[in-house]
Design an enzyme around this catalytic site. Structure first.
Site, mmCIF file in Angstrom:
data_model
loop_
_atom_site.group_PDB
_atom_site.id
_atom_site.type_symbol
_atom_site.label_atom_id
_atom_site.label_comp_id
_atom_site.label_asym_id
_atom_site.label_seq_id
_atom_site.Cartn_x
_atom_site.Cartn_y
_atom_site.Cartn_z
ATOM 1 N N ASN A 128 -90.473 20.528 73.681
ATOM 2 C CA ASN A 128 -89.639 21.732 73.678
ATOM 3 C C ASN A 128 -90.341 22.777 74.536
ATOM 4 O OD1 ASN A 128 -88.214 24.044 73.109
ATOM 5 N ND2 ASN A 128 -88.892 24.185 70.966
ATOM 6 N N LYS A 137 -89.273 25.642 75.287
ATOM 7 C CA LYS A 137 -88.939 27.017 74.874
ATOM 8 C C LYS A 137 -88.576 27.853 76.111
ATOM 9 C CE LYS A 137 -92.100 26.412 71.050
ATOM 10 N NZ LYS A 137 -92.723 27.056 69.903
ATOM 11 N N HIS A 146 -84.029 25.594 65.339
ATOM 12 C CA HIS A 146 -85.473 25.820 65.501
ATOM 13 C C HIS A 146 -85.846 27.109 64.777
ATOM 14 C CE1 HIS A 146 -89.340 26.696 67.285
ATOM 15 N NE2 HIS A 146 -89.404 25.435 67.660
ATOM 16 N N GLU A 161 -87.613 29.475 65.558
ATOM 17 C CA GLU A 161 -87.557 30.687 66.384
ATOM 18 C C GLU A 161 -86.126 31.194 66.506
ATOM 19 O OE1 GLU A 161 -89.801 29.058 69.635
ATOM 20 O OE2 GLU A 161 -91.588 29.062 68.357
ATOM 21 N N GLU A 205 -90.769 20.981 60.831
ATOM 22 C CA GLU A 205 -91.708 21.869 61.509
ATOM 23 C C GLU A 205 -92.101 23.000 60.558
ATOM 24 O OE1 GLU A 205 -91.300 21.514 66.011
ATOM 25 O OE2 GLU A 205 -89.806 22.966 65.390
ATOM 26 N N GLY A 250 -97.279 26.742 67.000
ATOM 27 C CA GLY A 250 -97.996 27.582 67.951
ATOM 28 C C GLY A 250 -99.254 28.223 67.398
ATOM 29 N N SER A 290 -98.022 22.363 66.274
ATOM 30 C CA SER A 290 -99.382 22.215 66.786
ATOM 31 C C SER A 290 -99.815 20.765 66.967
ATOM 32 C CB SER A 290 -100.379 22.980 65.903
ATOM 33 O OG SER A 290 -100.100 24.364 65.956
HETATM 34 C C1 PEP Z 1 -92.147 23.863 68.400
HETATM 35 O O1 PEP Z 1 -91.924 25.009 68.737
HETATM 36 O O2 PEP Z 1 -91.190 23.095 68.175
HETATM 37 C C2 PEP Z 1 -93.530 23.458 68.253
HETATM 38 C C3 PEP Z 1 -93.789 22.423 67.500
HETATM 39 O O3 PEP Z 1 -94.473 24.216 68.896
HETATM 40 P P1 PEP Z 1 -96.065 23.902 69.018
HETATM 41 O O4 PEP Z 1 -96.202 22.427 69.312
HETATM 42 O O5 PEP Z 1 -96.510 24.747 70.156
HETATM 43 O O6 PEP Z 1 -96.662 24.270 67.718
#
Ligand code: PEP
Length: 253
Positions: free
Chosen positions: A11, A13, A97, A99, A167, A173, A213
């Site tokens: 992703n 973003k 998601h 976000e 998630e 992040g 992460s």
């Molecule tokens: C995400 O935003 O879907 C995600 C898993 O981000 P990150 O891998 O950067 O934690």
């Protein structure tokens, strides 16, 4: 029950301009060297979907989008329909998601409607769920996941048209990850809830990705957890080297 084919999806973003397409070319070269496992997908910003689709045409990398509107067309300035994403070259779209749920106040009902829009357009819906730090602290992780599965996943979802991404919001992040025991508990619970919600057949074959992460250094451990059928990767999907460091968890990169 057939074996579930894992998926490593990136992703991007709100990152990436035409300058970033070199990473897609590098990913295509890496993808050409690995076998059939796992499936690979990159979800660039909408502005790059058609460019990325052109670059990956001869590679096994699929292209996904990051969000869609519920309607097919109409007076929704700035929004993009699932049909438009399909037309641009996407085969999947992320919905719900954290976000989007956080920044745009998206409810489970809206996420469900977006998943249905994806299905209407012939796209796979990658439905994200996950608890916040506060919910985790109050030991609400499983109740939150149960509610999100029941309210965000349409009853018509199948293993072919839907992927779940677990998630934990606090892991996105941040460099923090749950323990493998916690991941195993959450994924088993999600699969059980899917079985109650959709029936054993759909639930048994549905991919449940872990996201939050995931890095080359922890991918092998996380991907080996029961009921983890791949990863949704944010930051580490921006560079071919990191992304394929994660794909290597499947022993094929
Ligand atoms: C995400 O935003 O879907 C995600 C898993 O981000 P990150 O891998 O950067 O934690």
């Amino acid at each position: 029950m057939a074996e579930i084919q894992p998926l490593v999806a990136g992703n991007w973003k709100m990152n990436g301009t035409q300058e970033s397409l070199g990473e897609i070319r590098a990913m295509c070269e890496r993808a050409a060297r690995i076998g059939a496992r796992p499936h690979l997908m990159i979800c660039p910003p909408a502005t790059l979907i058609s460019r990325v689709k052109g670059l990956v045409a001869a590679s096994p990398i699929q292209v996904g989008a990051q969000d869609c509107h519920t309607a097919e067309r109409g007076a929704h300035t700035g929004d993009i329909s699932a049909e438009m994403l399909k037309d641009a070259g996407a085969s999947a779209v992320i919905v719900g998601h954290s976000e989007r749920r956080g920044d745009h106040g998206e409810s489970d009902a809206l996420v469900r409607a977006k998943a249905l829009a994806a299905h209407r357009a012939g796209l796979i819906a990658i439905i994200c769920i996950g608890e916040t730090e506060g919910q985790r602290r109050y030991e609400l992780t499983l109740p939150v996941l149960g509610r999100q599965v029941r309210a965000s996943v349409p009853e018509s979802a199948t293993a072919a048209n839907t992927i779940i991404a677990y998630e934990p919001v606090w892991a996105i992040g941040t460099g923090l990850t749950p323990t493998t025991d916690d991941v195993a508990e959450a994924h088993a619970f999600i699969r059980q809830t899917l079985a109650e919600h959709l029936g054993e057949e759909a639930a048994g074959g549905m991919r449940i990705l872990y996201g939050g992460s995931v890095k080359p250094a922890n991918a092998a451990e996380l991907m080996s957890v029961a009921n983890v059928n791949g990863a949704l990767v944010g930051g580490a999907s921006l560079k071919a080297e990191d992304f394929f460091g994660i794909v290597a968890a499947y022993g094929s990169a």
